[in-house]
Design an enzyme around this catalytic site. Structure first.
Site, short mmCIF file in Angstrom:
data_model
loop_
_atom_site.label_atom_id
_atom_site.label_comp_id
_atom_site.label_asym_id
_atom_site.label_seq_id
_atom_site.Cartn_x
_atom_site.Cartn_y
_atom_site.Cartn_z
CD GLU A 228 -1.79 2.34 1.81
OE1 GLU A 228 -1.47 3.23 0.95
OE2 GLU A 228 -1.91 2.47 2.88
CB CYS A 262 -2.23 6.49 1.99
SG CYS A 262 -0.58 6.22 2.74
#
Length: 454
Positions: A228, A262
């Site tokens: 990720e 993020c």
């Protein structure tokens, strides 16, 4: 090398931890593998009991853990409490769901009986970032442990207190010794851990630069990975959107965790018909946010986690301005102690500018004006990243049609992108691969085993 815990609000060095030697690290990995040989045989009922206890430990110590995060990486104290609650939720979700998700699946074949089983694979290495120092770890650990795996954590070097506190949660919950351990090592020792034959898989949350390095080493060792790797999420505002609500949500979506997320909205793509009106509302919403001491209850935006990260963010802003971007709000570090960067709004952005092309990991919003929905989709997809995105429109069916065209792992219509234990989480393009959470996440690190019987 020492691991240092530094308060980013005051620049105070709070504590120093000695880095482990290669021998210490290998010894702990041996102990974790030994624990795996027993843990894999533990019933789902027992795992469920322990994971629910972990949720209880988190809630009982919520204020303490939130304070650790506030002091160590600057997270506003209320955000920290929310993060701990979310960790408890993911523990409870997998405690309840793991056995059902991992139940044998019958398959028709030429055998008298055949089925697919989901078996634990061993010890999983988690290389985790500082921005959500508890949540990032628990969204890996809860499914991995409930699947019968064991885990070792290499946390970011600036959050050693958080790393040790997480290990303590599992100890207090009564998990067998060494089912989950924190490795007190820096980044340069990660390769050696991946090379250890007892490590069976790797999960990483971080930058695409870190992801490339870890994935390359894991690939060399033929070990499964989930990556990720951040994002530059588009926030699309169409002409029929609720301007007030979307502007308020946009401010929160950009500045959540002081902009260090993020899945924070980063590129605000607004159609020409409402651009001026929406921009004024967005600017007002950003201006209203309270910047200050992360330990203060009223604080909404704390410091950046490290001074070097704040300086890197400011350089991206300055370079964009030199290339023609216009500052509508903020644009400079706050004077005095600490790594504070106020909410900032940039306009007149063009391809080639850092604020247009790169991930800005801080409370800096990039405004991009487009003619219509078609251009909005094109701009949203003209990014190397593909983690999340959202679309704002009064016509939810239209929103769904646009969502299907967005190149991202998650798209929200009339809502802020967020992670949820029930929903798969992950990206495409340089935002990474694989999924965390949901039933997809727990199956990333299992042996999907065919069993055929005559």
């Amino acid at each position: 090398m020492a691991l240092e815990s530094i308060n980013p609000a005051t620049d105070e060095l709070m504590e120093t931890f000695d880095e482990w030697s290669a021998e210490q690290t290998a010894e702990v990995i041996d102990e974790v593998d030994a624990a795996f040989q027993q843990w894999r045989l533990t019933s789902f009922e027992k795992r469920r009991e322990l994971m629910n206890r972990a949720a209880g430990v988190l809630r009982e110590n919520k204020d303490e853990y939130a304070r650790i995060m506030a002091l160590e990486m600057g997270k506003p104290i209320n955000d920290g409490r929310g993060e701990v609650e979310k960790c408890a939720w993911v523990c409870e979700y997998y405690a309840e769901q793991a056995e059902k998700i991992l139940a044998d699946e019958p398959i028709e074949s030429d055998g008298s009986k055949s089925y697919v089983g989901f078996r634990p694979i061993g010890t999983v290495l988690a290389v985790m970032p500082w921005n959500f120092p508890f949540w990032q770890v628990f969204r890996f650990a809860a499914p991995a442990l409930m699947a019968g795996n064991t885990g070792v954590l290499k946390h970011s070097s600036n959050v050693p207190r958080s790393a040790l506190a997480i290990e303590e949660v599992f100890v207090k919950a009564g998990f067998p010794p060494n089912v989950f351990r924190t490795l007190m090592i820096g980044s340069r020792k990660v390769d050696a851990v991946i090379e250890n034959d007892l490590i069976k898989a790797v999960t990483l949350t971080g930058s695409d630069i870190a992801g490339r390095k870890v994935a390359a080493k894991a690939g060399e060792m033929l070990k499964k990975t989930v990556m990720e790797l951040g994002g530059s999420d588009p926030f699309i505002v169409l002409e029929d959107a609720d301007l007030e609500e979307s502007a308020q949500v946009a401010a929160k979506a950009r500045c959540i965790n002081s902009g260090q997320s993020c899945i924070a909205a980063k590129r605000f793509i607004v159609v020409d018909a409402v651009y001026e009106a929406w921009t004024e509302k967005f600017k007002a919403a950003l201006t209203s946010l309270k910047v200050g001491d992360p330990l203060a209850e009223e604080t909404q935006v704390g410091p950046q986690a490290r001074r070097d990260l704040m300086e890197e963010l400011h350089e991206q802003v300055e370079k964009s301005v030199r290339m023609g971007a216009r500052v509508l709000l903020g644009g400079s570090p706050q004077e005095g102690k600490g790594s504070f960067y106020p909410p900032t709004l940039l306009a007149d952005l063009k391809p080639g500018m850092p604020a247009y092309d790169e991930e800005l990991f801080g409370p800096v919003a990039s405004l991009i004006r487009v003619a219509d929905a078609e251009e909005a989709v094109a701009v949203a997809n003209a990014s190397a990243f593909g983690l999340g995105g959202c679309v704002w429109t009064a016509d939810s069916a239209r929103g769904e049609e646009i969502a299907a065209r967005i190149e991202a792992g998650a798209v929200f219509v009339n809502g802020m992108v967020k992670s949820d234990p029930r929903l798969p989480f992950g990206g495409v393009k340089i935002s990474g691969y694989g999924r965390e959470l949901s039933h997809y996440g727990i199956k990333e690190f299992v042996n999907i085993q065919t069993v055929w019987v005559r």
